[in-house]
Design a protein around this motif. Sequence first.
Motif, PDB file in Angstrom:
ATOM      1  N   LEU A 268       0.843  -1.208   0.000  1.00 32.48           N
ATOM      2  CA  LEU A 268       0.000   0.000   0.000  1.00 32.48           C
ATOM      3  C   LEU A 268       0.878   1.258   0.000  1.00 32.48           C
ATOM      4  O   LEU A 268       0.657   2.189  -0.786  1.00 32.48           O
ATOM      5  CB  LEU A 268      -0.899  -0.015   1.251  1.00 32.48           C
ATOM      6  CG  LEU A 268      -1.877   1.141   1.407  1.00 32.48           C
ATOM      7  CD1 LEU A 268      -2.944   1.100   0.313  1.00 32.48           C
ATOM      8  CD2 LEU A 268      -2.567   1.089   2.786  1.00 32.48           C
ATOM      9  N   ILE A 291      -7.098   4.674  -1.080  1.00 30.69           N
ATOM     10  CA  ILE A 291      -7.389   3.463  -1.846  1.00 30.69           C
ATOM     11  C   ILE A 291      -8.834   3.058  -1.599  1.00 30.69           C
ATOM     12  O   ILE A 291      -9.323   3.102  -0.458  1.00 30.69           O
ATOM     13  CB  ILE A 291      -6.398   2.328  -1.490  1.00 30.69           C
ATOM     14  CG1 ILE A 291      -6.566   1.162  -2.468  1.00 30.69           C
ATOM     15  CG2 ILE A 291      -6.575   1.850  -0.054  1.00 30.69           C
ATOM     16  CD1 ILE A 291      -5.366   0.244  -2.518  1.00 30.69           C
ATOM     17  N   ASP A 293     -11.719   0.058  -3.275  1.00 36.20           N
ATOM     18  CA  ASP A 293     -11.902  -1.053  -4.217  1.00 36.20           C
ATOM     19  C   ASP A 293     -10.587  -1.394  -4.931  1.00 36.20           C
ATOM     20  O   ASP A 293     -10.564  -1.619  -6.149  1.00 36.20           O
ATOM     21  CB  ASP A 293     -12.993  -0.732  -5.245  1.00 36.20           C
ATOM     22  CG  ASP A 293     -14.329  -0.458  -4.567  1.00 36.20           C
ATOM     23  OD1 ASP A 293     -14.578  -1.070  -3.517  1.00 36.20           O
ATOM     24  OD2 ASP A 293     -15.085   0.388  -5.067  1.00 36.20           O
ATOM     25  N   ASN A 294      -9.521  -1.348  -4.186  1.00 34.23           N
ATOM     26  CA  ASN A 294      -8.169  -1.654  -4.686  1.00 34.23           C
ATOM     27  C   ASN A 294      -7.695  -0.714  -5.796  1.00 34.23           C
ATOM     28  O   ASN A 294      -6.784  -1.046  -6.554  1.00 34.23           O
ATOM     29  CB  ASN A 294      -8.062  -3.115  -5.134  1.00 34.23           C
ATOM     30  CG  ASN A 294      -6.619  -3.576  -5.125  1.00 34.23           C
ATOM     31  OD1 ASN A 294      -5.786  -3.021  -4.394  1.00 34.23           O
ATOM     32  ND2 ASN A 294      -6.297  -4.545  -5.952  1.00 34.23           N
ATOM     33  N   LYS A 295      -8.313   0.448  -5.897  1.00 40.98           N
ATOM     34  CA  LYS A 295      -7.860   1.463  -6.875  1.00 40.98           C
ATOM     35  C   LYS A 295      -7.396   2.684  -6.106  1.00 40.98           C
ATOM     36  O   LYS A 295      -8.051   3.097  -5.138  1.00 40.98           O
ATOM     37  CB  LYS A 295      -9.033   1.897  -7.771  1.00 40.98           C
ATOM     38  CG  LYS A 295      -9.620   0.828  -8.650  1.00 40.98           C
ATOM     39  CD  LYS A 295      -9.267   1.142 -10.111  1.00 40.98           C
ATOM     40  CE  LYS A 295      -9.652   0.056 -11.083  1.00 40.98           C
ATOM     41  NZ  LYS A 295      -9.790  -1.301 -10.611  1.00 40.98           N
TER      42      LYS A 295
END
Length: 324
Positions: A268, A291, A293-295
Amino acid sequence: IKKIGVFTSGGDSPGMNAAIRSVVRTCAYLKIECVGIYRGYQGMIEGDFKPMDARSVNNIINKGGTILKSARCEEFRTKEGRKEAHDQLVAEGIDALVVIGGNGSFAGALLFNEEYNFPVMGIPGTIDNDILGSSFTIGFDTAINTVVGVIDKIRDTASSHNRLFFVEVMGRDVGHIALNAGVGAGAEEILIPEQNLGLERLLDSLKRSKKSGKSSSIVIVAEGDRIGKNVFELKEYVEEHLPIYDVRVSVLGHMQRGGNPTCFDRVLASRMGVKAVESLLEGKSNYMVGIRDNKLILTPISEAIKAHTEVDEELIRVSDIMTT
Ligand code: F6P
């Protein structure tokens, strides 16, 4: 932008070093200069700077704490303090900042930007996970893993002696650490600021648990909970009203801020560092990298500091079901 200053500010968190490393290496990759600012805003005011190149951040990705040190700085709250900091940055030729920290650090950066139109970009680094605009802050994952590891150990002794333990965890005004580590460690009850269950419900739940055949219990208490009693007072209260339990207290304290960062926090931090530098070079300023939804996303700092992230209602329900 030719020279970026990077610093850590407020309470440290595991993974801050990985974030520093990422900022420094991204600058090196993009062939711009990078300067480390020691002790947060205090070091900025004092001109405590050190040029950093790709090699100056070797072997730190795995280390807890922050090699740049951290501080909570009163002087930066004053106009004079901020002017001194600005003069130092100009003298050093620093023309943009990456601040790795929490709410207080971001509020300072916002003020500084308003006064001097100085490009700033935030990276959320705190174990509390309380910053709007990011599902995760750097250090939270490591902290909950530390807490779960310790509670596993407490469970061993609690069960050997048929004891009830109140375990106090950090998190300031929010219950993310308590709720997540509590579910992960199989706690009997989790007391968080977002939900005041009250003393009656606690006693009922402990009674029920004893009746159902459980011999030992662990209750996680977030430091900011609103039940109206600290862990030591809770111990006394339960001993008085429910003498069936032999009660002990464990306050985990600052151990929750230390230790080697987990892989999640390292990754991260690496991603956020790249995004922070690239965004500054794209001309963006006054944002925090987050961050969802992993975006990776950008949120205006003014939004990010407005409120705390809320705890997950679904996780509260899971926790309730698990204590059956
Ligand atoms: O914000 C991180 C945090 O560890 C909180 O969880 C805690 O309330 C606080 O900092 C403790 O601050 P200090 O290190 O100044 O005692």
